[in-house]
Design a protein around this motif. Sequence first.
Motif, PDB file in Angstrom:
ATOM      1  N   ARG A 293       0.851  -1.190   0.000  1.00  0.00           N
ATOM      2  CA  ARG A 293       0.000   0.000   0.000  1.00  0.00           C
ATOM      3  C   ARG A 293       0.891   1.246   0.000  1.00  0.00           C
ATOM      4  NH1 ARG A 293      -5.261   0.245   3.829  1.00  0.00           N
ATOM      5  NH2 ARG A 293      -5.597  -1.741   2.763  1.00  0.00           N
ATOM      6  N   ALA A 294       0.569   2.214  -0.844  1.00  0.00           N
ATOM      7  CA  ALA A 294       1.426   3.397  -0.970  1.00  0.00           C
ATOM      8  C   ALA A 294       0.908   4.581  -0.150  1.00  0.00           C
ATOM      9  CB  ALA A 294       1.532   3.807  -2.439  1.00  0.00           C
ATOM     10  N   TRP A 295      -0.360   4.628   0.098  1.00  0.00           N
ATOM     11  CA  TRP A 295      -0.920   5.720   0.893  1.00  0.00           C
ATOM     12  C   TRP A 295      -2.283   5.284   1.387  1.00  0.00           C
ATOM     13  CZ3 TRP A 295      -5.077   9.360  -0.355  1.00  0.00           C
ATOM     14  CH2 TRP A 295      -5.238  10.348   0.622  1.00  0.00           C
ATOM     15  N   CYS A 296      -2.648   5.713   2.588  1.00  0.00           N
ATOM     16  CA  CYS A 296      -3.947   5.340   3.138  1.00  0.00           C
ATOM     17  C   CYS A 296      -4.457   6.499   3.979  1.00  0.00           C
ATOM     18  CB  CYS A 296      -3.803   4.080   3.982  1.00  0.00           C
ATOM     19  SG  CYS A 296      -5.306   3.661   4.845  1.00  0.00           S
ATOM     20  N   ARG A 297      -5.511   7.142   3.519  1.00  0.00           N
ATOM     21  CA  ARG A 297      -6.022   8.316   4.235  1.00  0.00           C
ATOM     22  C   ARG A 297      -6.418   7.978   5.667  1.00  0.00           C
ATOM     23  NH1 ARG A 297      -9.499  12.348   1.102  1.00  0.00           N
ATOM     24  NH2 ARG A 297     -10.463  10.462   0.353  1.00  0.00           N
ATOM     25  N   ASP A 298      -7.046   6.813   5.864  1.00  0.00           N
ATOM     26  CA  ASP A 298      -7.497   6.448   7.212  1.00  0.00           C
ATOM     27  C   ASP A 298      -6.316   6.264   8.165  1.00  0.00           C
ATOM     28  OD1 ASP A 298     -10.075   6.581   6.388  1.00  0.00           O
ATOM     29  OD2 ASP A 298     -10.390   4.408   6.239  1.00  0.00           O
ATOM     30  N   THR A 299      -5.261   5.612   7.694  1.00  0.00           N
ATOM     31  CA  THR A 299      -4.083   5.401   8.555  1.00  0.00           C
ATOM     32  C   THR A 299      -3.443   6.742   8.911  1.00  0.00           C
ATOM     33  OG1 THR A 299      -3.689   3.312   7.429  1.00  0.00           O
ATOM     34  CG2 THR A 299      -1.881   4.175   8.742  1.00  0.00           C
ATOM     35  N   PHE A 300      -3.369   7.621   7.924  1.00  0.00           N
ATOM     36  CA  PHE A 300      -2.797   8.940   8.186  1.00  0.00           C
ATOM     37  C   PHE A 300      -3.678   9.713   9.179  1.00  0.00           C
ATOM     38  CE2 PHE A 300       0.756  10.233   5.230  1.00  0.00           C
ATOM     39  CZ  PHE A 300       1.130   8.935   4.924  1.00  0.00           C
ATOM     40  N   ARG A 301      -4.976   9.665   8.982  1.00  0.00           N
ATOM     41  CA  ARG A 301      -5.878  10.389   9.901  1.00  0.00           C
ATOM     42  C   ARG A 301      -5.780   9.835  11.305  1.00  0.00           C
ATOM     43  NH1 ARG A 301     -11.084  11.834   6.133  1.00  0.00           N
ATOM     44  NH2 ARG A 301     -10.058  13.592   5.102  1.00  0.00           N
ATOM     45  N   ALA A 302      -5.654   8.504  11.419  1.00  0.00           N
ATOM     46  CA  ALA A 302      -5.539   7.885  12.744  1.00  0.00           C
ATOM     47  C   ALA A 302      -4.272   8.349  13.457  1.00  0.00           C
ATOM     48  CB  ALA A 302      -5.548   6.364  12.607  1.00  0.00           C
ATOM     49  N   ALA A 303      -3.249   8.727  12.681  1.00  0.00           N
ATOM     50  CA  ALA A 303      -2.002   9.245  13.270  1.00  0.00           C
ATOM     51  C   ALA A 303      -2.069  10.768  13.440  1.00  0.00           C
ATOM     52  CB  ALA A 303      -0.822   8.870  12.383  1.00  0.00           C
ATOM     53  N   GLY A 304      -3.218  11.345  13.140  1.00  0.00           N
ATOM     54  CA  GLY A 304      -3.387  12.791  13.319  1.00  0.00           C
ATOM     55  C   GLY A 304      -2.889  13.613  12.152  1.00  0.00           C
ATOM     56  N   ILE A 305      -2.709  12.964  10.997  1.00  0.00           N
ATOM     57  CA  ILE A 305      -2.193  13.683   9.821  1.00  0.00           C
ATOM     58  C   ILE A 305      -3.322  13.862   8.816  1.00  0.00           C
ATOM     59  CG2 ILE A 305      -0.476  13.680   7.968  1.00  0.00           C
ATOM     60  CD1 ILE A 305       1.050  11.556   9.638  1.00  0.00           C
ATOM     61  N   ASP A 306      -3.626  15.107   8.537  1.00  0.00           N
ATOM     62  CA  ASP A 306      -4.674  15.396   7.559  1.00  0.00           C
ATOM     63  C   ASP A 306      -3.982  15.741   6.237  1.00  0.00           C
ATOM     64  OD1 ASP A 306      -7.116  15.797   6.485  1.00  0.00           O
ATOM     65  OD2 ASP A 306      -7.425  17.785   7.357  1.00  0.00           O
ATOM     66  N   PHE A 307      -3.809  14.742   5.397  1.00  0.00           N
ATOM     67  CA  PHE A 307      -3.054  14.939   4.152  1.00  0.00           C
ATOM     68  C   PHE A 307      -3.944  14.557   2.984  1.00  0.00           C
ATOM     69  CE2 PHE A 307       0.180  13.058   1.097  1.00  0.00           C
ATOM     70  CZ  PHE A 307       0.701  14.283   0.693  1.00  0.00           C
ATOM     71  N   ASP A 308      -4.291  15.536   2.193  1.00  0.00           N
ATOM     72  CA  ASP A 308      -5.132  15.297   1.020  1.00  0.00           C
ATOM     73  C   ASP A 308      -4.360  15.725  -0.214  1.00  0.00           C
ATOM     74  OD1 ASP A 308      -7.688  14.166   1.719  1.00  0.00           O
ATOM     75  OD2 ASP A 308      -7.983  15.999   2.907  1.00  0.00           O
ATOM     76  N   PRO A 309      -3.663  14.800  -0.862  1.00  0.00           N
ATOM     77  CA  PRO A 309      -2.808  15.181  -1.986  1.00  0.00           C
ATOM     78  C   PRO A 309      -3.584  15.860  -3.113  1.00  0.00           C
ATOM     79  CG  PRO A 309      -2.436  12.889  -1.348  1.00  0.00           C
ATOM     80  CD  PRO A 309      -3.612  13.357  -0.584  1.00  0.00           C
ATOM     81  N   VAL A 310      -2.978  16.889  -3.656  1.00  0.00           N
ATOM     82  CA  VAL A 310      -3.591  17.581  -4.799  1.00  0.00           C
ATOM     83  C   VAL A 310      -2.735  17.434  -6.052  1.00  0.00           C
ATOM     84  CG1 VAL A 310      -4.722  19.292  -3.323  1.00  0.00           C
ATOM     85  CG2 VAL A 310      -2.468  19.791  -4.287  1.00  0.00           C
ATOM     86  N   GLN A 311      -1.534  16.872  -5.905  1.00  0.00           N
ATOM     87  CA  GLN A 311      -0.633  16.736  -7.046  1.00  0.00           C
ATOM     88  C   GLN A 311       0.318  15.568  -6.763  1.00  0.00           C
ATOM     89  OE1 GLN A 311       1.267  20.505  -8.261  1.00  0.00           O
ATOM     90  NE2 GLN A 311       3.044  19.371  -8.951  1.00  0.00           N
ATOM     91  N   ALA A 312       0.701  14.853  -7.798  1.00  0.00           N
ATOM     92  CA  ALA A 312       1.720  13.803  -7.645  1.00  0.00           C
ATOM     93  C   ALA A 312       2.770  14.012  -8.727  1.00  0.00           C
ATOM     94  CB  ALA A 312       1.096  12.421  -7.751  1.00  0.00           C
ATOM     95  N   ASN A 313       4.031  13.894  -8.336  1.00  0.00           N
ATOM     96  CA  ASN A 313       5.141  14.167  -9.257  1.00  0.00           C
ATOM     97  C   ASN A 313       6.029  12.947  -9.407  1.00  0.00           C
ATOM     98  OD1 ASN A 313       4.269  16.847  -9.262  1.00  0.00           O
ATOM     99  ND2 ASN A 313       5.646  17.407  -7.600  1.00  0.00           N
ATOM    100  N   LEU A 314       6.529  12.768 -10.604  1.00  0.00           N
ATOM    101  CA  LEU A 314       7.417  11.656 -10.905  1.00  0.00           C
ATOM    102  C   LEU A 314       8.767  12.238 -11.302  1.00  0.00           C
ATOM    103  CD1 LEU A 314       7.145   8.580 -11.112  1.00  0.00           C
ATOM    104  CD2 LEU A 314       6.403   8.902 -13.480  1.00  0.00           C
ATOM    105  N   SER A 315       9.803  11.864 -10.567  1.00  0.00           N
ATOM    106  CA  SER A 315      11.136  12.421 -10.789  1.00  0.00           C
ATOM    107  C   SER A 315      12.084  11.288 -11.172  1.00  0.00           C
ATOM    108  CB  SER A 315      11.587  13.103  -9.492  1.00  0.00           C
ATOM    109  OG  SER A 315      12.932  13.452  -9.540  1.00  0.00           O
ATOM    110  N   ALA A 316      12.474  11.253 -12.432  1.00  0.00           N
ATOM    111  CA  ALA A 316      13.372  10.194 -12.922  1.00  0.00           C
ATOM    112  C   ALA A 316      14.788  10.753 -12.966  1.00  0.00           C
ATOM    113  CB  ALA A 316      12.930   9.744 -14.307  1.00  0.00           C
TER     114      ALA A 316
END
Length: 177
Positions: free
Chosen positions: A28-51
């Motif tokens: 799993r790469a990201w999980c909103r529920d796990t982040f929220r349970a740790a007190g982190i409110d993270f709602d990504p608006v952009q994803a970047n790929l850096s090669a």
Amino acid sequence: MRLTEGDLPGLYLVESPVHADARGSFARAWCRDTFRAAGIDFDPVQANLSANTARHTLRGLHYQDPPYAEAKLVRCVAGRIWDVAVDLRPGPGYGRWQAVELSAERANALFLPEGLAHGFLTLTPGAVVLYHMGAAHVPGQARGIRWDDPDLAIAWPAPPEVMSEADRAWPGLAERT
Ligand SMILES: Cc1cn([C@H]2C[C@H](O)[C@@H](COP(=O)(O)OP(=O)(O)O[C@H]3O[C@@H](C)C(=O)[C@@H](O)[C@H]3O)O2)c(=O)[nH]c1=O
């Protein structure tokens, strides 16, 4: 998915079990529920790929000031990188840094809250970094700190061999406006 807070408040190492089978693996790469349970409110608006072609390519140290400050969830999806976070929040932690090796094999990631500068050095050729952002990149708001600023004294594992002219020219902490 396990989140472990680092030395800088709000900085988390993110580790996921890697489920391997005959096809390959799944993590799993990201999980909103796990982040929220740790007190982190993270709602990504952009994803970047850096090669990154070469080993010892350096990108950073980058940030945007409020109201454009960006939280980042950084993951290496091919190869290995040495990922660095620098605390730029006013207070006793100002100027402190922490680095973590991220690799595709370990499927680990680093979550940086707003107010930190970010950079990395590739440890393998062909390192690919995928990172999710909590705020959009605003070209005119891109800021940086010099990677070799003596006030930061970051213990890079090797000198950079490839980097942009822009990254060579950032000010140090003391010259920061
Ligand atoms: C960051 C970014 C760049 N660009 C463009 C601008 C430019 O033409 C090209 C390369 O941009 P840069 O040289 O700034 O890319 P880079 O040096 O890889 O910038 C990134 O570095 C790492 C360490 C971070 O933490 C990121 O937030 C970001 O700042 O991509 C976008 O279109 N959107 C974006 O979100």
